[in-house]
Design an enzyme around this catalytic site. Structure first.
Site, PDB file in Angstrom:
ATOM      1  N   ARG A  58       0.793  -1.312   0.063  1.00  0.00           N
ATOM      2  CA  ARG A  58       0.141  -0.081  -0.124  1.00  0.00           C
ATOM      3  C   ARG A  58       0.770   1.161  -0.086  1.00  0.00           C
ATOM      4  O   ARG A  58       0.337   2.355  -0.404  1.00  0.00           O
ATOM      5  CB  ARG A  58      -0.944  -0.089   1.113  1.00  0.00           C
ATOM      6  N   GLU A  95       5.348 -10.871  14.186  1.00  0.00           N
ATOM      7  CA  GLU A  95       4.742 -11.420  15.074  1.00  0.00           C
ATOM      8  C   GLU A  95       5.285 -12.787  15.246  1.00  0.00           C
ATOM      9  O   GLU A  95       5.836 -13.571  16.179  1.00  0.00           O
ATOM     10  CB  GLU A  95       3.355 -11.360  15.275  1.00  0.00           C
TER      11      GLU A  95
HETATM   12  P1  AMP Z   1       4.895  -2.467  11.118  1.00  0.00           P
HETATM   13  O1  AMP Z   1       5.819  -2.907  10.252  1.00  0.00           O
HETATM   14  O2  AMP Z   1       4.416  -3.411  12.109  1.00  0.00           O
HETATM   15  O3  AMP Z   1       5.023  -1.040  11.346  1.00  0.00           O
HETATM   16  O4  AMP Z   1       3.684  -2.741  10.044  1.00  0.00           O
HETATM   17  C1  AMP Z   1       3.416  -1.989   9.179  1.00  0.00           C
HETATM   18  C2  AMP Z   1       3.002  -2.441   7.754  1.00  0.00           C
HETATM   19  O5  AMP Z   1       1.956  -3.376   8.106  1.00  0.00           O
HETATM   20  C3  AMP Z   1       2.581  -1.470   6.891  1.00  0.00           C
HETATM   21  O6  AMP Z   1       2.933  -1.925   5.592  1.00  0.00           O
HETATM   22  C4  AMP Z   1       0.990  -1.666   6.940  1.00  0.00           C
HETATM   23  O7  AMP Z   1       0.481  -1.708   5.802  1.00  0.00           O
HETATM   24  C5  AMP Z   1       0.612  -2.965   7.631  1.00  0.00           C
HETATM   25  N1  AMP Z   1      -0.238  -2.981   8.917  1.00  0.00           N
HETATM   26  C6  AMP Z   1       0.284  -3.030  10.021  1.00  0.00           C
HETATM   27  N2  AMP Z   1      -0.854  -2.982  11.091  1.00  0.00           N
HETATM   28  C7  AMP Z   1      -1.869  -2.390  10.262  1.00  0.00           C
HETATM   29  C8  AMP Z   1      -3.167  -2.399  10.570  1.00  0.00           C
HETATM   30  N3  AMP Z   1      -3.600  -2.295  11.814  1.00  0.00           N
HETATM   31  N4  AMP Z   1      -4.097  -2.026   9.441  1.00  0.00           N
HETATM   32  C9  AMP Z   1      -3.632  -1.851   8.363  1.00  0.00           C
HETATM   33  N5  AMP Z   1      -2.424  -2.146   8.025  1.00  0.00           N
HETATM   34  C10 AMP Z   1      -1.533  -2.469   8.930  1.00  0.00           C
END
Ligand code: AMP
Length: 170
Positions: A58, A95
């Site tokens: 995205r 995770e």
């Molecule tokens: P992180 O590495 O945990 O910061 O996760 C970020 C990535 O996961 C981004 O590319 C987001 O598109 C996706 N992502 C994580 N949590 C969500 C959420 N609650 N809703 C939508 N996309 C998420």
């Protein structure tokens, strides 16, 4: 314009306990999407970036729109195995297990000034890997620009010293 009304919160997707932020209602409304991209551009235009790095997948949507609006080149950071030529790769923890992002080794040159763009900042692992990719290529990570920041997950803690801008915070 109330951009928050264009985000659908989907409980327990893709797994129990996750509140997924669905941005498809925003994308389908031309005015709302354009407004979101304008809001993302505002705080970073004075930083004189040369490129946008969009994070699969995205981050491609927001990042390419932002690059066009600001007159910048666009580089995709892709999941492993998608790019055809030699790459830099950076892994990050999920995770369960790990994932990684890649860019072509010749995507940037020394001195390029790079805005990192994604839709959502959650735990910050994805963005931190993207920052390391920019640094591996000898370019300068200028800032991280997001549509949504999930503040309760403290993703900023994984990105010390990097300016971070988000349009909506949850
Ligand atoms: P992180 O590495 O945990 O910061 O996760 C970020 C990535 O996961 C981004 O590319 C987001 O598109 C996706 N992502 C994580 N949590 C969500 C959420 N609650 N809703 C939508 N996309 C998420």
């Amino acid at each position: 314009m109330d951009l928050r009304s264009f985000v659908r919160e989907v409980p327990d997707f893709p797994k129990p306990g996750i509140s997924f932020k669905d941005i498809t209602p925003l994308l389908t409304d031309a005015g709302a999407f354009a407004h979101a991209v304008e809001r993302m551009a505002e705080p970073v235009s004075a930083m004189l970036p040369t490129h946008v790095l969009g994070l699969e997948s995205r981050g491609f949507i927001f990042g390419s729109a932002l690059a066009q609006k600001m007159g910048l080149g666009f580089v995709p950071a892709r999941k492993p195995g998608k790019l055809p030529l030699p790459v830099f790769q950076e892994s990050y923890g999920l995770e369960y297990g790990t994932d990684a992002l890649e860019i072509h080794r010749d995507a940037f040159k020394a001195g390029d000034r790079v805005l990192i763009v994604d839709d959502v900042l959650a735990t910050g692992g994805t963005a931190a890997a993207a920052r390391r990719l920019v640094e591996s290529a000898g370019a300068q990570p200028l800032a991280l620009t997001l549509f949504i920041e999930l503040g309760f997950l403290a993703g900023r803690a994984k990105l010390p010293g990097l300016p971070i801008f988000s349009v909506l915070r949850y």
